[in-house]
Design a protein around this motif. Structure first.
Motif, PDB file in Angstrom:
ATOM      1  N   LEU A   9      96.213  41.286  10.251  1.00  0.00           N
ATOM      2  CA  LEU A   9      97.042  40.521  11.465  1.00  0.00           C
ATOM      3  C   LEU A   9      98.042  40.901  11.069  1.00  0.00           C
ATOM      4  O   LEU A   9      99.228  40.933  12.107  1.00  0.00           O
ATOM      5  N   ALA A  10      99.290  41.455  10.004  1.00  0.00           N
ATOM      6  CA  ALA A  10     100.435  41.535  10.113  1.00  0.00           C
ATOM      7  C   ALA A  10     100.345  43.226  10.653  1.00  0.00           C
ATOM      8  O   ALA A  10     101.742  43.142  11.539  1.00  0.00           O
ATOM      9  N   LEU A  11      99.765  43.899  11.160  1.00  0.00           N
ATOM     10  CA  LEU A  11      99.205  45.173  12.216  1.00  0.00           C
ATOM     11  C   LEU A  11      99.564  44.765  14.068  1.00  0.00           C
ATOM     12  O   LEU A  11     101.056  45.063  14.537  1.00  0.00           O
ATOM     13  N   ALA A  12      99.045  43.453  14.064  1.00  0.00           N
ATOM     14  CA  ALA A  12      98.831  43.000  15.798  1.00  0.00           C
ATOM     15  C   ALA A  12     100.333  41.661  15.713  1.00  0.00           C
ATOM     16  O   ALA A  12     101.140  42.324  16.813  1.00  0.00           O
ATOM     17  N   GLY A  15     102.994  44.520  16.743  1.00  0.00           N
ATOM     18  CA  GLY A  15     102.298  45.858  17.520  1.00  0.00           C
ATOM     19  C   GLY A  15     102.652  44.633  18.908  1.00  0.00           C
ATOM     20  O   GLY A  15     102.483  44.800  19.942  1.00  0.00           O
ATOM     21  N   THR A  16     103.267  43.023  18.746  1.00  0.00           N
ATOM     22  CA  THR A  16     103.511  42.487  19.567  1.00  0.00           C
ATOM     23  C   THR A  16     104.813  42.079  19.543  1.00  0.00           C
ATOM     24  O   THR A  16     105.090  41.746  20.594  1.00  0.00           O
ATOM     25  N   SER A  29      99.342  33.421  20.390  1.00  0.00           N
ATOM     26  CA  SER A  29      99.168  33.073  21.788  1.00  0.00           C
ATOM     27  C   SER A  29      98.491  33.947  22.985  1.00  0.00           C
ATOM     28  O   SER A  29      97.810  34.556  23.709  1.00  0.00           O
ATOM     29  N   PHE A  30      99.408  35.258  22.980  1.00  0.00           N
ATOM     30  CA  PHE A  30      99.741  36.489  23.406  1.00  0.00           C
ATOM     31  C   PHE A  30      98.325  37.154  22.733  1.00  0.00           C
ATOM     32  O   PHE A  30      97.674  38.260  22.898  1.00  0.00           O
ATOM     33  N   LEU A  31      98.234  37.171  20.973  1.00  0.00           N
ATOM     34  CA  LEU A  31      97.230  38.076  20.393  1.00  0.00           C
ATOM     35  C   LEU A  31      96.055  37.552  20.588  1.00  0.00           C
ATOM     36  O   LEU A  31      95.047  37.896  21.208  1.00  0.00           O
ATOM     37  N   ARG A  32      95.337  35.875  20.820  1.00  0.00           N
ATOM     38  CA  ARG A  32      94.586  35.764  21.485  1.00  0.00           C
ATOM     39  C   ARG A  32      94.499  36.052  23.312  1.00  0.00           C
ATOM     40  O   ARG A  32      93.461  35.968  23.314  1.00  0.00           O
ATOM     41  N   ALA A  33      95.459  35.543  24.290  1.00  0.00           N
ATOM     42  CA  ALA A  33      95.307  36.150  25.280  1.00  0.00           C
ATOM     43  C   ALA A  33      94.491  37.554  25.928  1.00  0.00           C
ATOM     44  O   ALA A  33      94.090  38.501  26.326  1.00  0.00           O
ATOM     45  N   ARG A  34      95.446  38.471  24.454  1.00  0.00           N
ATOM     46  CA  ARG A  34      95.085  39.660  24.353  1.00  0.00           C
ATOM     47  C   ARG A  34      93.289  40.130  23.579  1.00  0.00           C
ATOM     48  O   ARG A  34      92.993  41.510  23.817  1.00  0.00           O
ATOM     49  N   GLY A  35      93.034  39.469  23.086  1.00  0.00           N
ATOM     50  CA  GLY A  35      91.340  39.417  22.584  1.00  0.00           C
ATOM     51  C   GLY A  35      91.466  40.143  21.180  1.00  0.00           C
ATOM     52  O   GLY A  35      90.079  41.005  20.501  1.00  0.00           O
ATOM     53  N   ALA A  85     109.343  51.751  11.635  1.00  0.00           N
ATOM     54  CA  ALA A  85     108.632  52.486  11.405  1.00  0.00           C
ATOM     55  C   ALA A  85     107.111  51.680  10.381  1.00  0.00           C
ATOM     56  O   ALA A  85     106.409  52.731  10.245  1.00  0.00           O
ATOM     57  N   GLU A  86     107.235  50.797   9.659  1.00  0.00           N
ATOM     58  CA  GLU A  86     105.672  50.689   9.698  1.00  0.00           C
ATOM     59  C   GLU A  86     104.130  50.697  10.337  1.00  0.00           C
ATOM     60  O   GLU A  86     103.375  51.178   9.918  1.00  0.00           O
ATOM     61  N   LEU A  87     104.956  50.386  11.931  1.00  0.00           N
ATOM     62  CA  LEU A  87     103.822  50.002  12.523  1.00  0.00           C
ATOM     63  C   LEU A  87     102.846  51.624  13.616  1.00  0.00           C
ATOM     64  O   LEU A  87     102.012  51.619  12.999  1.00  0.00           O
TER      65      LEU A  87
END
Length: 216
Positions: A9-12, A15-16, A29-35, A85-87
Motif C-alpha cells: 500500500l505504501a508503494l501505491a 505512486g499517487t 479515493s484516487f486508489l479506489r477510483a483507479r482499481g 527514489a524509493e518509489l
C-alpha cells in the motif's frame, strides 16, 4: 535489504502523491477510483498507518493542513526526494525480480490426489467457469479504456495473459481426465475405491520416507 515501509500500500501511496500533494482521504479515493485494490492486496484500514510510517521515514512530508467547517483537519502530504527514489527503486525491484510465489491454486494442485478423479474434474470445471468470466471482464475493461495510453494498462494486459495461459493449461488437464488419458488414472481411481495404493506409488512414498536428512 528490507524496505523501511514494506506494505505494498505504501508503494501505491507514493505512486499517487508523486502526481501532486494530497491528504489521506483523497489518496484513498484516487486508489479506489483507479482499481488499485485489484492490482495489489490493499487493506484500507492500514492507510493512515502507512502514511504515518512513510512520513516517519521521510518518504513524504507535511506541506499543509486544511479544515472545512466542522470536519476534522486534513493533513496534506507531498512526496520527498527520498520518496521519489524509493518509489523508483521499489518499482524496479518488483518488475525485475522473480521471487518464488505460493498461489492458492498451486497448493490445491499439490493435494489433487485426495479427490477422486471425477471430483477433481468437477472442481476444474468450476475454476474454468470463473476464469472465463474473469478473462471476459478484463477484455471488456481493456476495450472500454481503449483511449487510455497502453502504459497505464500493462498490469491488466499481464493479468489477462496469465489467466489465459492458466485457462489453456487447466483445459488440457481436464481433457486428460475426461478422455481417460491422464497417466495413472486407473490407480488413482482404485485408491479411492478400495484404499489400496498402487505398488509404484507405495514405493515412491517409501523412498521418500527413508531419504537421508540433509547435512546441516
Amino acid at each position: 535489504m528490507p524496505r523501511k515501509v514494506a506494505n505494498l500500500l505504501a508503494l501505491a501511496v507514493l505512486g499517487t502523491v508523486v502526481q501532486r500533494p494530497m491528504h489521506p482521504y483523497e489518496i484513498a479515493s484516487f486508489l479506489r477510483a483507479r482499481g488499485k485494490g485489484a492490482d495489489m492486496e490493499i487493506k484500507w484500514g492500514s492507510l493512515y498507518t502507512v502514511v504515518r510510517n512513510l512520513a516517519k521515514h521521510e518518504f513524504i512530508e507535511v506541506v499543509d493542513s486544511q479544515r472545512a467547517g466542522a470536519r476534522p483537519e486534513r493533513t496534506i502530504y507531498r512526496i520527498t526526494d527520498a520518496g521519489r527514489a524509493e518509489l523508483r527503486d521499489w518499482t524496479r525491484e518488483l518488475v525485475a525480480t522473480a521471487p518464488p510465489e505460493h498461489p492458492r491454486f498451486k497448493a490445491g494442485l499439490s493435494m489433487l490426489s485426495v479427490l477422486p478423479p471425477e471430483e477433481a474434474a468437477a472442481a476444474l470445471r468450476e475454476r474454468l467457469d470463473e476464469l472465463d468470466q474473469a478473462t471476459a471482464a478484463q477484455r471488456a475493461l481493456l476495450a472500454e479504456h481503449a483511449d487510455v495510453p497502453r502504459l497505464f494498462l500493462v498490469e491488466i494486459e499481464y493479468e489477462l495473459a496469465v489467466r489465459e495461459a492458466e485457462v489453456t493449461w487447466v483445459r488440457g488437464l481436464l481433457a486428460e481426465l475426461t478422455t481417460e488419458t491422464f497417466p495413472g488414472l486407473a490407480a488413482w481411481r482404485t485408491w479411492h475405491a478400495t484404499g489400496e495404493i498402487a505398488p509404484e506409488h507405495a514405493e515412491l512414498a517409501e523412498r521418500g520416507a527413508h531419504r537421508e536428512e540433509p547435512d546441516e
